[in-house]
Design a protein around this motif. Structure first.
Motif, PDB file in Angstrom:
ATOM      1  N   ALA A  76      52.894  29.676  33.253  1.00  0.00           N
ATOM      2  CA  ALA A  76      51.583  30.043  32.697  1.00  0.00           C
ATOM      3  C   ALA A  76      51.748  30.818  31.388  1.00  0.00           C
ATOM      4  CB  ALA A  76      50.802  30.879  33.709  1.00  0.00           C
ATOM      5  N   LYS A  77      52.749  31.684  31.308  1.00  0.00           N
ATOM      6  CA  LYS A  77      52.999  32.443  30.082  1.00  0.00           C
ATOM      7  C   LYS A  77      53.388  31.514  28.932  1.00  0.00           C
ATOM      8  CE  LYS A  77      54.520  36.741  32.283  1.00  0.00           C
ATOM      9  NZ  LYS A  77      55.668  37.660  32.472  1.00  0.00           N
ATOM     10  N   ILE A  78      54.092  30.438  29.272  1.00  0.00           N
ATOM     11  CA  ILE A  78      54.478  29.480  28.238  1.00  0.00           C
ATOM     12  C   ILE A  78      53.262  28.683  27.778  1.00  0.00           C
ATOM     13  CG2 ILE A  78      55.864  27.427  27.762  1.00  0.00           C
ATOM     14  CD1 ILE A  78      57.943  28.516  29.737  1.00  0.00           C
ATOM     15  N   ARG A  79      52.459  28.248  28.735  1.00  0.00           N
ATOM     16  CA  ARG A  79      51.285  27.437  28.395  1.00  0.00           C
ATOM     17  C   ARG A  79      50.225  28.252  27.649  1.00  0.00           C
ATOM     18  NH1 ARG A  79      52.310  25.627  33.747  1.00  0.00           N
ATOM     19  NH2 ARG A  79      53.092  23.476  33.796  1.00  0.00           N
ATOM     20  N   ASP A  80      50.075  29.527  28.045  1.00  0.00           N
ATOM     21  CA  ASP A  80      49.065  30.371  27.413  1.00  0.00           C
ATOM     22  C   ASP A  80      49.630  31.775  27.249  1.00  0.00           C
ATOM     23  OD1 ASP A  80      46.795  31.786  26.589  1.00  0.00           O
ATOM     24  OD2 ASP A  80      45.469  30.461  27.702  1.00  0.00           O
ATOM     25  N   PRO A  81      50.140  32.116  26.054  1.00  0.00           N
ATOM     26  CA  PRO A  81      50.750  33.432  25.822  1.00  0.00           C
ATOM     27  C   PRO A  81      49.796  34.597  26.044  1.00  0.00           C
ATOM     28  CG  PRO A  81      51.331  31.908  24.060  1.00  0.00           C
ATOM     29  CD  PRO A  81      50.264  31.241  24.869  1.00  0.00           C
ATOM     30  N   GLN A  82      48.508  34.319  26.136  1.00  0.00           N
ATOM     31  CA  GLN A  82      47.564  35.409  26.354  1.00  0.00           C
ATOM     32  C   GLN A  82      47.608  35.904  27.800  1.00  0.00           C
ATOM     33  OE1 GLN A  82      43.864  34.645  24.419  1.00  0.00           O
ATOM     34  NE2 GLN A  82      43.042  36.677  24.842  1.00  0.00           N
ATOM     35  N   ILE A  83      48.281  35.190  28.682  1.00  0.00           N
ATOM     36  CA  ILE A  83      48.487  35.645  30.060  1.00  0.00           C
ATOM     37  C   ILE A  83      49.743  36.503  30.093  1.00  0.00           C
ATOM     38  CG2 ILE A  83      49.026  34.939  32.418  1.00  0.00           C
ATOM     39  CD1 ILE A  83      47.362  32.458  31.970  1.00  0.00           C
ATOM     40  N   GLU A  91      42.931  28.586  35.159  1.00  0.00           N
ATOM     41  CA  GLU A  91      43.306  27.547  36.124  1.00  0.00           C
ATOM     42  C   GLU A  91      44.211  26.503  35.472  1.00  0.00           C
ATOM     43  OE1 GLU A  91      40.099  25.781  38.258  1.00  0.00           O
ATOM     44  OE2 GLU A  91      39.091  27.693  38.620  1.00  0.00           O
ATOM     45  N   LYS A  92      43.882  26.121  34.248  1.00  0.00           N
ATOM     46  CA  LYS A  92      44.677  25.118  33.550  1.00  0.00           C
ATOM     47  C   LYS A  92      46.084  25.631  33.268  1.00  0.00           C
ATOM     48  CE  LYS A  92      44.626  22.159  29.431  1.00  0.00           C
ATOM     49  NZ  LYS A  92      43.891  21.811  28.188  1.00  0.00           N
ATOM     50  N   ALA A  93      46.197  26.898  32.874  1.00  0.00           N
ATOM     51  CA  ALA A  93      47.510  27.468  32.545  1.00  0.00           C
ATOM     52  C   ALA A  93      48.365  27.678  33.787  1.00  0.00           C
ATOM     53  CB  ALA A  93      47.341  28.785  31.800  1.00  0.00           C
ATOM     54  N   THR A  94      47.731  28.047  34.898  1.00  0.00           N
ATOM     55  CA  THR A  94      48.483  28.343  36.119  1.00  0.00           C
ATOM     56  C   THR A  94      48.737  27.102  36.969  1.00  0.00           C
ATOM     57  OG1 THR A  94      46.434  28.860  37.310  1.00  0.00           O
ATOM     58  CG2 THR A  94      47.580  30.681  36.232  1.00  0.00           C
ATOM     59  N   THR A  95      48.075  25.986  36.660  1.00  0.00           N
ATOM     60  CA  THR A  95      48.157  24.739  37.438  1.00  0.00           C
ATOM     61  C   THR A  95      47.759  24.948  38.899  1.00  0.00           C
ATOM     62  OG1 THR A  95      50.518  24.964  38.004  1.00  0.00           O
ATOM     63  CG2 THR A  95      49.982  23.852  35.936  1.00  0.00           C
ATOM     64  N   ILE A  96      46.875  25.904  39.119  1.00  0.00           N
ATOM     65  CA  ILE A  96      46.301  26.089  40.455  1.00  0.00           C
ATOM     66  C   ILE A  96      44.923  25.439  40.446  1.00  0.00           C
ATOM     67  CG2 ILE A  96      45.497  27.770  42.161  1.00  0.00           C
ATOM     68  CD1 ILE A  96      47.587  29.700  41.099  1.00  0.00           C
TER      69      ILE A  96
END
Length: 280
Positions: free
Chosen positions: A124-131, A99-104
């Motif tokens: 989201a990929k930038i905020r969390d490369p594991q996505i 949720e934090k990475a996607t800002t949803i």
């Protein structure tokens, strides 16, 4: 006798002919009457048609703008805000982290999340490369479902003074979490080599890379890309980091031919020998 029969046949035919002429004359008189009806009657008819046509147009426009107005009211009203979020596809990532990475988040306008999902995925990929990827689906007027795929966590390596999580797509992510997977050693000054190794291991089935305890980078003059893999089953694997993903997939079949614990050499070809064996 003949003339009488002829006359009798002629009379019905004559009657039919007369009736037909009378019918045609009535049709002609009716048409003439319509053509010569007063102009005022024609004007009234035209006005009536115009009124009916205008009513239809007004009715269509009223429905159209009414629907638009309802949509606009819904968009800016609390009814369009997200109240329920479900997430699937995450094994290593927590729902809160996704949720934090996607800002949803709950309270966000639902249509902004649905229509901007390409932007959300990129951010989201930038905020969390594991996505690796994500998709947003509507489950109701206030409910969304977020489906993601992950770049799995391989382990942890040291680069300079920083610890990095190594992902199956080769990306490195700063981490402070305790490492419970592969321990990557000897890459302190070889960041790019560690990325390549991560990409190679990402080609393998998870059951294989989960069987690795640690990997040491030990380049030599003869083998500048040599790595040593210490397996959890007690075996040691020698390989090159540039092609280990293509060769280590045969490790399970190699094990079936080994009599005991030993060394599997994948640097040139693929062969194995037991610890202490003279045939090296």
């Amino acid at each position: 006798m003949v003339s009488k029969m002829t006359r009798d046949n002629f009379i019905p035919e004559h009657r039919r002919y007369s009736q037909r002429l009378a019918h045609l004359e009535r049709q002609n008189n009716s048409a003439q009457a319509r053509e010569h009806q007063p102009i005022s009657n024609k004007v009234v008819g035209i006005k009536k048609q115009r009124r009916n046509s205008s009513k239809k147009r007004i009715s269509v426009l009223a429905w159209f703008f009414g629907i638009i107005l309802l949509i606009m009211i819904y968009i800016i009203s609390p009814l369009s805000k997200i109240t329920d979020i479900t997430i699937s596809g995450n094994n290593e990532l927590s729902n809160e982290r996704v949720e934090k990475a996607t800002t949803i988040w709950r309270g966000r306008l639902i249509w902004t999340a649905f229509l901007a999902q390409r932007h959300l995925e990129r951010e989201a990929k930038i905020r969390d490369p594991q996505i690796r990827s994500l998709r947003v689906n509507l489950r109701g007027p206030q409910s969304v479902h977020v489906a993601i795929t992950e770049n799995h966590l391989l382990g942890e390596g040291q680069i300079g003074k920083q610890k990095y999580a190594v992902l199956t797509n080769g990306q490195l992510q700063l981490t402070t979490a305790q490492n419970t997977n592969i321990d990557f050693k000897g890459f302190e000054k070889d960041r790019e080599q560690l990325k390549i190794l991560g990409q190679q291991l990402g080609k393998l089935k998870s059951v294989i890379y989960h069987g690795i305890s640690s990997i040491e980078y030990q380049p030599t003059k003869e083998s500048p890309h040599q790595i040593i893999l210490y397996m959890k089953d007690g075996n040691t694997v020698k390989a090159n980091l540039t092609n280990v993903g293509n060769k280590l997939k045969y490790y399970p079949s190699i094990l079936t031919k080994m009599k005991g614990q030993g060394v599997v050499d994948l640097r040139v070809g693929a062969y194995s020998y037991d610890y202490g064996s003279k045939d090296k």
